[in-house]
Motif scaffolding. Structure first.
Motif, PDB file in Angstrom:
ATOM      1  N   ALA A  85       0.813  -1.209   0.000  1.00  0.00           N
ATOM      2  CA  ALA A  85       0.000   0.000   0.000  1.00  0.00           C
ATOM      3  C   ALA A  85       0.845   1.257   0.000  1.00  0.00           C
ATOM      4  N   GLY A  86       2.166   1.118   0.083  1.00  0.00           N
ATOM      5  CA  GLY A  86       3.032   2.282   0.074  1.00  0.00           C
ATOM      6  C   GLY A  86       2.840   3.180   1.280  1.00  0.00           C
ATOM      7  N   ILE A  87       2.826   2.593   2.436  1.00  0.00           N
ATOM      8  CA  ILE A  87       2.605   3.381   3.649  1.00  0.00           C
ATOM      9  C   ILE A  87       3.941   3.836   4.208  1.00  0.00           C
ATOM     10  N   PRO A 311      -3.974  -0.902  -3.114  1.00  0.00           N
ATOM     11  CA  PRO A 311      -4.201  -1.039  -4.558  1.00  0.00           C
ATOM     12  C   PRO A 311      -3.975  -2.471  -5.004  1.00  0.00           C
ATOM     13  N   GLN A 312      -4.433  -2.745  -6.225  1.00  0.00           N
ATOM     14  CA  GLN A 312      -4.194  -4.079  -6.787  1.00  0.00           C
ATOM     15  C   GLN A 312      -2.703  -4.309  -6.953  1.00  0.00           C
ATOM     16  N   SER A 332      -3.061  -8.769  -3.938  1.00  0.00           N
ATOM     17  CA  SER A 332      -4.220  -7.957  -3.599  1.00  0.00           C
ATOM     18  C   SER A 332      -5.067  -7.771  -4.841  1.00  0.00           C
ATOM     19  N   ASP A 333      -6.382  -7.898  -4.692  1.00  0.00           N
ATOM     20  CA  ASP A 333      -7.253  -7.600  -5.844  1.00  0.00           C
ATOM     21  C   ASP A 333      -8.005  -6.298  -5.618  1.00  0.00           C
ATOM     22  N   LYS A 337      -9.826  -7.546   1.488  1.00  0.00           N
ATOM     23  CA  LYS A 337      -9.140  -8.762   1.902  1.00  0.00           C
ATOM     24  C   LYS A 337      -8.126  -9.161   0.841  1.00  0.00           C
ATOM     25  N   PRO A 338      -7.019  -9.767   1.255  1.00  0.00           N
ATOM     26  CA  PRO A 338      -6.046 -10.219   0.264  1.00  0.00           C
ATOM     27  C   PRO A 338      -6.643 -11.322  -0.598  1.00  0.00           C
ATOM     28  N   TYR A 339      -6.165 -11.387  -1.841  1.00  0.00           N
ATOM     29  CA  TYR A 339      -6.640 -12.460  -2.710  1.00  0.00           C
ATOM     30  C   TYR A 339      -5.911 -13.747  -2.364  1.00  0.00           C
ATOM     31  N   ARG A 340      -4.639 -13.615  -2.013  1.00  0.00           N
ATOM     32  CA  ARG A 340      -3.858 -14.799  -1.674  1.00  0.00           C
ATOM     33  C   ARG A 340      -2.774 -14.386  -0.683  1.00  0.00           C
ATOM     34  N   VAL A 341      -2.578 -15.193   0.311  1.00  0.00           N
ATOM     35  CA  VAL A 341      -1.461 -14.994   1.232  1.00  0.00           C
ATOM     36  C   VAL A 341      -0.652 -16.271   1.243  1.00  0.00           C
ATOM     37  N   LYS A 342       0.633 -16.133   1.001  1.00  0.00           N
ATOM     38  CA  LYS A 342       1.501 -17.311   1.083  1.00  0.00           C
ATOM     39  C   LYS A 342       2.609 -16.995   2.079  1.00  0.00           C
TER      40      LYS A 342
END
Ligand code: SF4
Ligand code: SF4
Lengths: 382, 129, 369
Positions: A85-87, A311-312, A332-333, A337-342
């Motif tokens: 997210a560039g925080i 962002p995506q 991230s989509d 919520k994340p689309y996938r976390v590994k």
């Protein structure tokens, strides 16, 4: 002489498997012919949970991966989210994070060495270790209100600033710890029986270690100078002076010594962090953290990002956790919520090297080698 | 031999408490440790501050919280058996109505008694006029 | 002089022996009195050993706790002294499980076979002046022979449980016991060379007196190597850390008594501590002067056994404390390393010790120097 082979099942409920791990050993007498690791007894679907929970809600779940050292887990995930997210994070928050993580590294190594000695049958070290760990846990409790599952590092900063009286107590802990490490070394380092059990046991060459994807103290014990804090610096580590502890022997003793050295280095880092910590009001980025609370509860509404949509995109970020390289890969989509976390957990990758290490050794050596690898089953099975 | 003797000396120092190596056990039910003020134990909800908005309910990762009617107003109810004491509900409450107390002895005999109704959670802070 | 005579003497001194004997004589059954006195001895010995063993379990916990900056048991009784009693009650209340696939007879028999030698071994141990059940002429041989029974029982227990871990544990225990009995016996023989007698009382008496009025004539000073070998071998025989393979919990979970519960488990447990006490007592008898100590001459005759008993107990507890202290300091060695140590280092050293002692004794006896 050829004798019948014996299949021995070590675990999943066994005192020295540090949780619920199962070894299937093909034995020739007392000699291990083949070792297969059976995993999954502690599988809780953490990665799937990451897809079900919002970015902020998932942070407490990362505590439960490697519950001995939860702070770096928090940080690894949060770092990935922040990169996604560039925080921007306030400098003081970064200092507090590093402080908490290094403290946790010490705790982790204490537990690791203590349980190694416990596996070898010496009960004293773990008790001494837990005495110091208790002090460290009290520091954590002052910091964030929890002793093991912190949920302290959040996207944008940390949950709360350092409380009053924390720094003096921390200094006390550092001074105390320095003396205690001397005690540990006197108890363990030169003990002939310990040397007999550790030297030239569970040897893994640098090449093999790299090929198996080992990281952390286990890799550095094999003489590979690889530490993500130096190799791919993050947070405030570039400004801090510390040494990467490497030993070249590649046996159990080397891995143990790396841990002892790293504890000393961590104390050194802690001192620097305490000395150079900048003063600031803000410990979390105003947009994403908790705004500083002033006034009474009923008059001021706190701002907290209840809906947080990065962002995506996708990101892989890694840190040097006490056990090795801990990486989070997040896709991230663009929703909450994340689309996938590994999760690339160090314990899992280090564990895969065990069969290679113990071939031709005996069961007690398996226990010793396994102890020096230092895995936490919560981290292996996720 | 010398290594073992070194170890024996160090353990003897602990037996005799030589040089700041005191016994550290705390006899738990009789003595207690001092908790830090930030300790995350059982929740308490400020009766005057809570507006029953349900934000804590939405944000709790575990679904611990349900908003129930208590008296004439709506308040959160906590099922402590499902709570992981992460403190997210405290962070998200817009009114700062939830706080966490130092009560950590929450074991109980039935699952029902782990459900903390507003009756058992509410406290009212004196609002200075 | 043994405890039987001591009792007779005390009764005579009290003026009670003759009348009582006469009563029995009147019925032509003097032997009944003898049997009663022997029975009293046995009961006193059993009670003493059991109380000591219970105390030892408490002491072990306390020593471990002291090393590990804890308190240990504190709640039951003053400083937790009643903890062993509570443990006993708890273990008696436990369900006695016999695994389905186990050999039931042997499984039940094994704890008894472990427990009985652990008590029997005390027969020729001189607890003090006069305080010995029976001064066997082959006392030392008897002790070594009796303690060689326990591996059999351990093997029985391990095999009867029908469990891989317990069988492995039993095999290890037997291998260890056998290989360490040899240096143990060899180190003891070196002492016997000095005394020329296997009787424990003779061995203790040979250690009375002092050299130059200060150094006590204990065999530890004549046999330092023998003492160290004997100590290490006996710790190995006891199966305590650093040599506790029979139960090494991080490898074999609990070794040969993995399947035992309740009172049967308690018997193994008690036998282990009785063994610890016995071995320490033997170390004291052989090397640390037994019950010898400065006994002030003004004491009345009946107090001498008591004072000597106190000396004996102080020394024994010192050895026990050392074993516990060592246990808290060192990790466990590996089984093959242990056997290597036993056969490649301890046995040659013990033989060497024996050789040197033999020379020394011959030279001294022939008055060459
Ligand atoms: S506690 Fe806070 S968040 Fe929860 S319902 Fe009340 S006001 Fe809303
Ligand atoms: S502490 Fe965490 S788990 Fe418990 S009610 Fe609050 S948000 Fe839910």
């Amino acid at each position: 002489m050829e004798t019948d082979e014996l299949i021995i099942n070590l675990g999943p409920v066994h005192p020295s498997t540090h949780g619920v791990l199962r070894f299937k050993l093909r034995m020739d007498g007392e000699i291990i012919k083949d070792c297969r690791i059976v995993l999954g007894y502690l599988h809780r679907g953490t990665e799937k949970l990451g897809e079900m929970k919002t970015y902020l809600q998932f942070v407490p779940y990362t505590d439960r991966l490697d519950y001995i050292s939860a702070m770096p887990n928090n940080y690894a995930y949060v770092k990935a989210v922040e990169e996604l997210a560039g925080i921007e994070v306030p400098l003081r928050a970064e200092y507090i994070r590093v402080l908490a993580m290094e403290l946790n590294r010490i705790v982790n190594h204490i537990v690791s060495i203590g349980s190694l000695l416990l596996d070898l049958g010496a009960t004293t070290m773990i008790m001494w270790g837990f005495r110091e760990r208790e002090n460290a846990l009290q520091l954590f409790e002052m910091l964030c209100g929890a002793r093991m599952t912190f949920n302290y590092i959040k996207p944008g900063g940390v949950r709360e600033d350092i409380p009053d009286g924390f720094i003096p107590k921390l200094n006390e802990f550092i001074d105390d710890m320095e003396k205690r490490i001397v005690d540990y070394e006197q108890l363990i380092n030169d003990n002939e029986i310990f040397l007999m059990r550790m030297k030239k046991i569970g040897v893994i060459s640098a090449e093999d270690a790299v090929n198996y994807g080992m990281t952390g103290p286990a890799l550095r014990g094999s003489g590979v100078n690889y530490d993500i804090r130096k190799y791919e610096p993050y947070s405030i580590y570039p400004d801090i002076d510390f040494r990467v502890c490497v030993r070249s022997e590649g046996d159990s003793y080397a891995r143990y010594m790396v841990r002892i050295d790293e504890m000393k280095e961590s104390l050194h880092i802690l001192r620097q962090v305490v000395d150079t910590m900048p003063k600031a009001e803000v410990v979390s980025s105003p947009k994403y953290g908790i705004a500083p609370m002033t006034g009474t509860a009923s008059t001021v509404m706190t701002y907290f990002p209840r809906i947080f949509t990065p962002p995506q995109g996708e990101v892989y970020s890694r840190i040097e956790a006490p056990k090795g390289e801990l990486g989070f890969y997040i896709v991230s989509d663009g929703t909450t919520k994340p689309y996938r976390v590994k999760i690339r957990s160090p314990s899992f990758c280090n564990l895969t090297a065990i069969p290679e290490m113990v071939k031709g050794l005996k069961i007690p050596d398996l226990i010793a080698a396994f102890g020096t690898i230092d895995v936490v089953l919560g981290d292996v099975d996720r | 031999m010398s290594g073992i003797i070194k170890g024996l000396i160090v353990t003897m120092k602990h037996v005799l408490h030589i040089g700041n190596r005191p016994t550290v056990t705390i006899q738990y039910p009789y003595e207690r440790m001092k908790l830090s003020p930030r300790f995350r134990g059982l929740h308490a909800v400020d009766e005057n501050a809570c507006i029953g908005c349900g934000i804590c309910e939405v944000n709790c990762p575990n679904g611990t919280i349900t908003i129930v009617k208590y008296g004439t107003r709506w308040f959160p109810q906590f099922n402590i058996g499902m709570c992981m004491f992460c403190g997210l509900c405290v962070d998200v409450c817009p009114m700062n109505a939830i706080k966490m107390t130092g009560n950590y002895e929450l074991a109980d005999y039935t699952r029902e008694s782990l459900i903390y109704t507003p009756e058992r959670l509410l406290f009212s802070k004196e609002v200075k006029q | 002089m043994n405890a039987y005579e001591l009792i007779v003497n005390i009764l005579t001194a009290l003026g009670a022996y003759e009348p009582v004997l006469n009563i029995f004589k009147a019925h032509g059954a003097e032997y009944v009195l003898k049997v009663i006195i022997v029975f009293v001895e046995i009961v006193v010995l059993m009670a003493f050993v059991l109380v000591t063993v219970m105390f030892l379990t408490w002491m072990e916990r306390k020593v471990v706790a002291m090393v590990q900056v804890r308190y240990g048991p504190m709640v039951t009784g003053p400083r937790g002294l009643l903890q062993p009693v509570m443990d006993g009650i708890k273990l008696m209340g436990k369900e006695d499980i016999i695994p389905e696939k186990a050999d039931k007879w042997l499984f039940t028999l094994a704890p008894f076979i472990v427990f009985i030698p652990a008590i029997l071994v005390f027969v020729p141990i001189p607890f003090g002046d006069y305080l010995i059940i029976s001064d066997l002429r082959v006392g030392l041989l008897y002790i070594i022979a009796i303690s060689a029974i326990s591996p059999v029982a351990i093997l029985l227990a391990g095999w009867a449980s029908n469990n891989k871990y317990s069988l492995l544990g039993a095999m290890r225990a037997v291998a260890q016991d056998i290989s360490y009995t040899i240096p143990l016996a060899l180190a003891a023989i070196a002492v016997v060379l000095f005394t020329g007698s296997l009787s424990t009382v003779d061995i203790v008496n040979a250690q009375s007196g002092t050299w130059f009025g200060i150094i006590p004539k204990w065999f530890i000073f004549l046999q330092p190597l023998g003492f160290i070998l004997f100590l290490i071998a006996s710790i190995a025989e006891m199966g305590r850390i650093p040599f506790d393979f029979q139960e090494s919990e991080s490898e074999l979970v609990a070794g040969f008594f993995i399947e035992y519960s309740g009172m049967k488990f308690a018997m193994f447990f008690l036998a282990e501590y009785a063994h610890l006490f016995a071995v320490s007592a033997i170390v004291v008898t052989l090397f640390l002067g037994g019950w010898n100590g400065p006994i002030p001459s003004f004491l009345p005759a009946f107090a001498v056994p008591l004072v000597s008993l106190v000396y004996f107990l102080i020394k024994t507890y010192a050895v026990i404390f050392f074993a516990m202290w060592l246990r808290d300091t060192v990790p466990r060695v590996r089984i093959d390393q242990l056997l290597n140590l036993g056969w490649k280092i301890m046995v040659p050293l013990a033989l060497l010790n024996l050789l040197v002692t033999g020379f020394l004794v011959t030279i001294l006896a022939n008055g060459v120097i």
